[in-house]
Design a protein around this motif. Structure first.
Motif, PDB file in Angstrom:
ATOM      1  N   THR A 359      57.216  34.978  23.753  1.00 53.78           N
ATOM      2  CA  THR A 359      56.377  34.320  24.752  1.00 53.78           C
ATOM      3  C   THR A 359      56.753  34.711  26.166  1.00 53.78           C
ATOM      4  N   GLU A 360      58.073  34.803  26.468  1.00 55.21           N
ATOM      5  CA  GLU A 360      58.496  35.123  27.830  1.00 55.21           C
ATOM      6  C   GLU A 360      57.973  36.491  28.260  1.00 55.21           C
ATOM      7  N   PHE A 361      58.002  37.445  27.348  1.00 56.52           N
ATOM      8  CA  PHE A 361      57.523  38.777  27.691  1.00 56.52           C
ATOM      9  C   PHE A 361      56.005  38.795  27.839  1.00 56.52           C
ATOM     10  N   LEU A 362      55.300  38.168  26.908  1.00 56.04           N
ATOM     11  CA  LEU A 362      53.830  38.159  26.990  1.00 56.04           C
ATOM     12  C   LEU A 362      53.339  37.416  28.223  1.00 56.04           C
ATOM     13  N   SER A 363      54.084  36.396  28.648  1.00 56.12           N
ATOM     14  CA  SER A 363      53.685  35.659  29.852  1.00 56.12           C
ATOM     15  C   SER A 363      53.767  36.527  31.096  1.00 56.12           C
ATOM     16  N   GLU A 364      54.558  37.597  31.040  1.00 55.39           N
ATOM     17  CA  GLU A 364      54.614  38.545  32.147  1.00 55.39           C
ATOM     18  C   GLU A 364      53.582  39.657  31.986  1.00 55.39           C
ATOM     19  N   ALA A 365      53.293  40.037  30.763  1.00 54.32           N
ATOM     20  CA  ALA A 365      52.388  41.165  30.524  1.00 54.32           C
ATOM     21  C   ALA A 365      50.922  40.768  30.475  1.00 54.32           C
ATOM     22  N   VAL A 366      50.645  39.501  30.117  1.00 54.85           N
ATOM     23  CA  VAL A 366      49.264  39.012  29.982  1.00 54.85           C
ATOM     24  C   VAL A 366      48.955  38.074  31.146  1.00 54.85           C
ATOM     25  N   THR A 377      36.497  26.999  44.522  1.00 51.15           N
ATOM     26  CA  THR A 377      36.358  26.366  43.212  1.00 51.15           C
ATOM     27  C   THR A 377      36.381  27.425  42.112  1.00 51.15           C
ATOM     28  N   LEU A 378      37.167  27.159  41.071  1.00 49.60           N
ATOM     29  CA  LEU A 378      37.228  28.073  39.946  1.00 49.60           C
ATOM     30  C   LEU A 378      35.925  28.044  39.173  1.00 49.60           C
ATOM     31  N   LEU A 379      35.295  29.206  39.027  1.00 54.04           N
ATOM     32  CA  LEU A 379      34.027  29.299  38.306  1.00 54.04           C
ATOM     33  C   LEU A 379      34.221  29.691  36.847  1.00 54.04           C
ATOM     34  N   LEU A 380      35.129  30.604  36.607  1.00 52.67           N
ATOM     35  CA  LEU A 380      35.431  31.011  35.238  1.00 52.67           C
ATOM     36  C   LEU A 380      36.759  31.737  35.222  1.00 52.67           C
ATOM     37  N   ASN A 381      37.288  31.900  34.024  1.00 57.28           N
ATOM     38  CA  ASN A 381      38.492  32.722  33.896  1.00 57.28           C
ATOM     39  C   ASN A 381      38.417  33.549  32.623  1.00 57.28           C
ATOM     40  N   GLY A 382      39.080  34.663  32.673  1.00 62.65           N
ATOM     41  CA  GLY A 382      39.242  35.519  31.507  1.00 62.65           C
ATOM     42  C   GLY A 382      40.701  35.917  31.421  1.00 62.65           C
ATOM     43  N   THR A 383      40.988  36.957  30.654  1.00 62.44           N
ATOM     44  CA  THR A 383      42.355  37.408  30.439  1.00 62.44           C
ATOM     45  C   THR A 383      42.443  38.906  30.717  1.00 62.44           C
ATOM     46  N   ALA A 384      43.580  39.354  31.211  1.00 64.07           N
ATOM     47  CA  ALA A 384      43.861  40.782  31.391  1.00 64.07           C
ATOM     48  C   ALA A 384      45.293  41.031  30.934  1.00 64.07           C
ATOM     49  N   PHE A 385      45.643  42.286  30.736  1.00 59.02           N
ATOM     50  CA  PHE A 385      47.002  42.632  30.344  1.00 59.02           C
ATOM     51  C   PHE A 385      47.352  43.984  30.945  1.00 59.02           C
ATOM     52  N   TYR A 386      48.660  44.217  31.139  1.00 55.50           N
ATOM     53  CA  TYR A 386      49.099  45.485  31.701  1.00 55.50           C
ATOM     54  C   TYR A 386      49.459  46.421  30.562  1.00 55.50           C
ATOM     55  N   LEU A 387      48.776  47.559  30.516  1.00 49.23           N
ATOM     56  CA  LEU A 387      49.016  48.573  29.498  1.00 49.23           C
ATOM     57  C   LEU A 387      49.817  49.698  30.125  1.00 49.23           C
ATOM     58  N   TYR A 388      50.915  50.064  29.488  1.00 48.08           N
ATOM     59  CA  TYR A 388      51.831  51.076  30.005  1.00 48.08           C
ATOM     60  C   TYR A 388      51.092  52.369  30.342  1.00 48.08           C
ATOM     61  N   ARG A 389      51.312  52.864  31.569  1.00 45.76           N
ATOM     62  CA  ARG A 389      50.734  54.094  32.098  1.00 45.76           C
ATOM     63  C   ARG A 389      49.218  54.034  32.286  1.00 45.76           C
TER      64      ARG A 389
END
Length: 550
Positions: A359-366, A377-389
């Protein structure tokens, strides 16, 4: 370090050497120059210096002059290619390491360690010359003498010469054979790492051929006559002061690694010191860390040449921890992530294996992708992640289908919701529904792309995302599931999973069992075409270069 094998013609020329002139030709020099550096009155000399050993004594290192070092390096591929290491030898051989040496002796009842005294100096000129006169070289006396002269200093094998490690193994071939045979005959395992010799057994005690006697507590050890006879017959001496036996109820070590259990491990002091160094660095800065490192260096006598910087030291300790405990180790993942945040390092942790799902690692990468109106005002949210290179990856519809009143987009670190960075633009491929975000955000955690070329039916994967994020806390969800359907349509490789995905998870990564990204979430449970769909990560290469500003 791996040595490239010589070309067949070069090897043939080396094995055909019949004179000093032939050796000079193989080394790319003249006979006159060769003789000057070997026998000349004013020839350049070795540079000898001492480095401390952990015992408090010192070890003499003799570094050859440039020309001799160059010739030794030219000879090294021939020697390495012609030496066929035995499975009991783990030092200075391909795929050999302190780890492979220790693995042989895991979870044994008794472990015996002893050292050969003055290992390299014990291998004198005559022994090296004799080695070159035997198989697989079979050189004449003149050629063998010349090669031995190139590889020795003041009549012995110098620590510091490029050829010394492989020559020591060549000289010890018969020693290894005899000790391995003795071990097998007495129900033991045997390995050698340079001058470090280890026997282990699951019997209640070692046979008298290997250990003649010892006192209670396994002290005052007297090695068996057969062991001593073999060592002395091969012109070595045992360092009795470094001979020890450890039973299973005490810490058993082989080449510095703990082998009491099935899993080889570092000492507790190793991770304890690493944790302390990281903590002091985080609290007091790099100057405080340097002070602690100096104290470690003085206490453990770890200094060799020039002391490395604390940055290199921490990185080196992390790499060693990863090598010993494995790519998917959670302890390594924890410290690697903590070190990546240190002022003075500010790097990223790219973690492989099962540790990539902690979880600690994914909380930094996601991360969270958030859309706001002008009032904040927050309208919506999605998710992103950091992919190496690659960078920050998300589903393009998270940005493209935002409400018209959305005036700004942000990337938010899930484990630190106050760390918010503007998204200034994005590159996307609407057909594949995949996008790369343009932002100044820095991710300490970076995920690796899966090596699988396509989804597999019933494949076990983990979906990560922020479908229920409420702007105040880390609510990263990790949902184990399976691929229940595969589909390829208009060039899009997709899969449906057996878990109901919510809209806020769009753009989140799908991880395979190795902890690598195999896809990203693009549809939720209400999609009419492919509910709970994930897109293959291979399509990240289809994103065009044009940037759409926000």
């Amino acid at each position: 370090m791996a040595v490239a094998p010589p070309l067949p013609a070069e090897l043939a020329a080396f094995k055909a050497c019949a004179s000093q002139a032939d050796i000079a030709l193989v080394l790319g020099t003249s006979l006159q120059r060769l003789r000057f550096h070997l026998y000349g009155r004013h020839r350049p000399s070795y540079h000898t210096f001492k480095i401390p050993k952990a015992s408090g004594a010192s070890r003499a290192i003799s570094a050859p002059p440039f020309q001799l070092l160059r010739w030794q390096r030219d000879l090294l591929p021939f020697l390495s290619f012609l030496y066929k290491p035995k499975r009991t030898v783990h030092g200075f051989v391909p795929d050999g390491s302190v780890l492979s040496n220790a693995r042989t002796h895991r979870s044994r009842r008794l472990v015996l360690n002893f050292d050969l005294q003055d290992f390299f100096p014990s291998i004198h000129f005559g022994r090296v010359r004799g080695m070159f006169m035997k198989h697989p070289f079979s050189f004449s006396h003149t050629v063998a003498s010349t090669l031995a002269q190139i590889c020795t200093h003041r009549g012995t094998l110098p620590q510091g010469a490029a050829t010394s490690p492989v020559i020591s193994n060549l000289v010890c071939r018969k020693l290894d054979t005899d000790l391995a045979r003795l071990a097998k005959a007495n129900g033991c395992s045997y390995t050698r790492f340079a001058d470090d010799i280890t026997f282990s057994t699951n019997d209640a005690s070692f046979s008298r051929a290997i250990v003649k006697s010892y006192s209670s507590g396994y002290s005052d050890i007297v090695l068996g006559d057969e062991v001593r006879e073999i060592i002395e017959r091969h012109q070595f001496k045992i360092n009795d002061q470094k001979t020890r036996i450890r039973a299973r109820d005490r810490r058993q070590e082989v080449t510095g690694l703990v082998v009491n259990n099935e899993t080889v491990n570092v000492r507790r002091e190793y991770t304890r010191n690493l944790r302390l160094l990281i903590h002091v660095w985080r609290q007091g800065g790099i100057a405080a860390a340097e002070t602690i490192f100096d104290a470690f260096d003085a206490a453990h006598k770890t200094r060799r040449y020039e002391r490395p910087s604390v940055v290199r030291h921490v990185r080196g300790k992390l790499e060693y921890l990863r090598m010993i405990r494995g790519k998917g180790d959670r302890v390594h993942a924890k410290y690697s992530l903590e070190a990546s945040k240190l002022p003075g390092i500010k790097s990223a942790a790219t973690i492989e294996g099962a540790a990539a799902s902690v979880t600690e690692f994914l909380s930094e990468a996601v991360w969270i992708v958030a859309a706001y109106n002008k009032a904040g005002t927050l309208l919506l949210n999605g998710t992103a992640f950091y992919l190496y290179r690659i960078g920050f990856v998300t589903a393009s519809h998270v940005i493209r289908d935002a409400p018209a009143e959305a005036s700004r987009f942000s990337l938010i670190r899930g484990c630190a919701p106050h760390d918010e960075y503007a998204i200034t633009g994005y590159r996307h491929n609407p057909h594949f529904d995949i996008a790369l975000l343009q932002t100044d955000a820095f991710s300490h955690g970076r995920l690796l792309r899966s090596k699988l070329e396509s989804f597999i039916q019933d494949q076990h994967i983990t979906i990560c995302g922020y479908p229920t994020w409420n702007t105040t806390a880390d609510q990263l969800l990790k949902s184990p599931t399976q691929v229940v359907q595969r589909r390829t349509s208009s060039g899009r490789r997709m899969a449906a999973v057996g878990y109901n995905l919510l809209s806020g998870a769009s753009g989140g990564p799908a991880l395979d069992r190795a902890g690598h990204v195999c896809g990203l979430v693009v549809t939720n449970k209400d999609d009419a075409v492919l509910p709970n769909g994930i897109l293959s990560i291979e399509h990240v290469s289809s994103i065009p270069a044009a940037i759409t500003p926000l």
